[in-house]
Design an enzyme around this catalytic site. Structure first.
Site, PDB file in Angstrom:
ATOM      1  CB  CYS A  57      -0.934   0.002   1.210  1.00  0.00           C
ATOM      2  SG  CYS A  57      -0.082  -0.056   2.804  1.00  0.00           S
ATOM      3  N   GLY A 198      -7.748  -9.130   3.778  1.00  0.00           N
ATOM      4  CA  GLY A 198      -6.395  -9.499   3.385  1.00  0.00           C
ATOM      5  C   GLY A 198      -5.488  -9.414   4.591  1.00  0.00           C
TER       6      GLY A 198
END
Length: 428
Positions: A57, A198
């Protein structure tokens, strides 16, 4: 940074939160399938080796070995994969690690959490291991990358064992939970919904139950079995994916960790679930963003994306900051060991040539005198000459290793090459 100079042509290209805003990073973020595809393209079409494709991310990075700078080709391959036009102006978003010293040091720092937005983030090491496994399966990992990654994993274990760098629960997910706790402190029983399970979503479940015992936490995921297992493990409520819209109406906080190419929570979806006068907090931990930025303009909605979640100044983070010198010292030691190994890798062809040269001479002399000896005498002569050759080689190889540790194998390598007439000298 260490001043070691690696001879191996390892380098890296990095797009991270340090220079690239979220709206740029999300365009080039890679899911698992895209990581595999980029690996294949770079390995098979660009003939790059020692490949590692890391996408989280906070960063998208490519590590590779090549004698020349291939960064522009990698940028274009990445842009084509993501249908994103990467022009000259995009270069300012990328960090270039031009040699093995810089690239290896950077990978250590990233993997151990020194380069994380939240210092010491423990999730990144798992993502690095996953990226390494992908590279191995794609047959894109060479000897240098194998050794480098195993050194990184060994350093990670040492950091965990002998420092307090990983103490506390400071991570992206824990920072998000602290933020939610702070913003919902006025609610007697805040209702929290986690969507997407996740690695970040899974860690959120642990954080929500362990650090901040919220009154009502629900889970929702496209894969029902995974959500059910986590709900059972942590004693949380389960929401079927088909019932998500109804659950949104009853929720104060939505933490989204969905992996999707475009925003899942659109303004229309959120607006339809807002009751008159109600307030709702959205925390978007996804890259690309899973909550449309325009949602923040809806009445009663507050939106935080991953870049807006600040690292909480906590005792854990202060303790981690104090141990950074220890972590850097561990990295320096492992880099030094890696450097010695890489130097030995450079002279290993010379060692093999020397062994083959001496073995050829030994066999010639055995053939020359063996015809005059009995079978028993031939066996004895073979054992004697083999032992003598091994003792000679042991001494020379030991000296090569010592010279490699001093970062100067060239003089001894040149001497051995000339002394034993081994042909052209190695290129270092």
């Amino acid at each position: 940074m260490t001043q070691l100079a690696f001879a191996h042509p390892f380098q890296a290209l990095s797009l991270s939160f340090k220079h690239a805003p979220l709206e740029v990073r999300e365009q080039l973020a890679l899911n698992e399938g895209e990581c595999h595809q980029l690996l294949r393209t770079l390995h098979q079409e660009l003939n790059l080796s020692d490949l590692l494709v890391l996408s989280t991310c906070q960063r998208t990075e490519v590590y590779y070995a090549a004698r020349t700078d291939r960064n522009e080709e990698i940028r274009q391959a990445l842009g084509q994969l993501k249908n994103c036009l990467i022009g000259p102006g995009w270069e300012r978003y990328f960090d270039v690690l031009p040699d093995a010293t810089a690239a290896a040091h950077h990978l250590f720092a990233v993997s151990l959490g020194l380069e994380a937005r939240v210092l010491g983030d423990s999730q990144i090491i798992g993502q690095v291991k996953q990226a390494y496994n992908w590279s191995v399966r794609a047959q894109a990992a060479g000897p240098f990358l194998h050794r480098l990654l195993h050194s990184v994993f060994a350093a990670h274990k040492r950091v965990q064992a002998v420092t307090s760098f990983r103490c506390g629960t400071a991570s992206v997910s824990s920072a998000a939970v602290e933020l939610v706790a702070e913003l919902t402190a006025h609610l007697p029983v805040p209702r929290v919904l986690v969507v997407g399970l996740g690695s970040i979503g899974t860690d959120l479940c642990r954080q929500l139950t362990a650090r901040h015992p919220f009154g009502h936490v629900s889970l929702c995921n496209r894969t029902h079995a995974k959500a059910a297992a986590l709900a059972d493990a942590y004693g949380l409520h389960l929401v079927a994916f088909e019932a998500l819209s109804a659950a949104l109406r009853e929720t104060d906080v939505v933490i989204s960790a969905i992996t999707c190419p475009q925003a899942f929570f659109t303004t229309r979806l959120v607006a339809e679930t807002m009751e008159p006068g109600s307030r709702k907090l959205f925390v978007d931990l996804s890259v690309p963003r899973s909550v449309a930025p325009a949602v923040a303009r809806l009445p009663g909605v507050t939106l935080y994306n991953i870049d807006a979640i600040r690292a909480k100044t906590s005792a854990a983070l202060q303790q981690r900051q104090a141990t950074v010198p220890q972590v850097r010292a561990i990295i320096a030691q492992h880099l030094s060991e890696l450097h010695t190994w890489s130097q030995l890798l450079q002279v290993s062809p010379l060692i093999h040539r020397l062994k083959n040269h001496l073995e050829l001479l030994r066999q010639q002399e055995l053939n020359r005198y063996g015809k005059h000896l009995s079978p028993a005498e031939i066996v004895l002569l073979d054992a004697t000459t083999r032992s003598l050759m091994q003792k000679v080689l042991k001494r020379q190889v030991l000296q090569l290793k010592l010279w490699c540790q001093r970062d100067s194998p060239r003089p001894l390598a040149a001497g051995l090459t000339a002394l034993f007439d081994l042909g052209s000298q190695l290129t270092f």
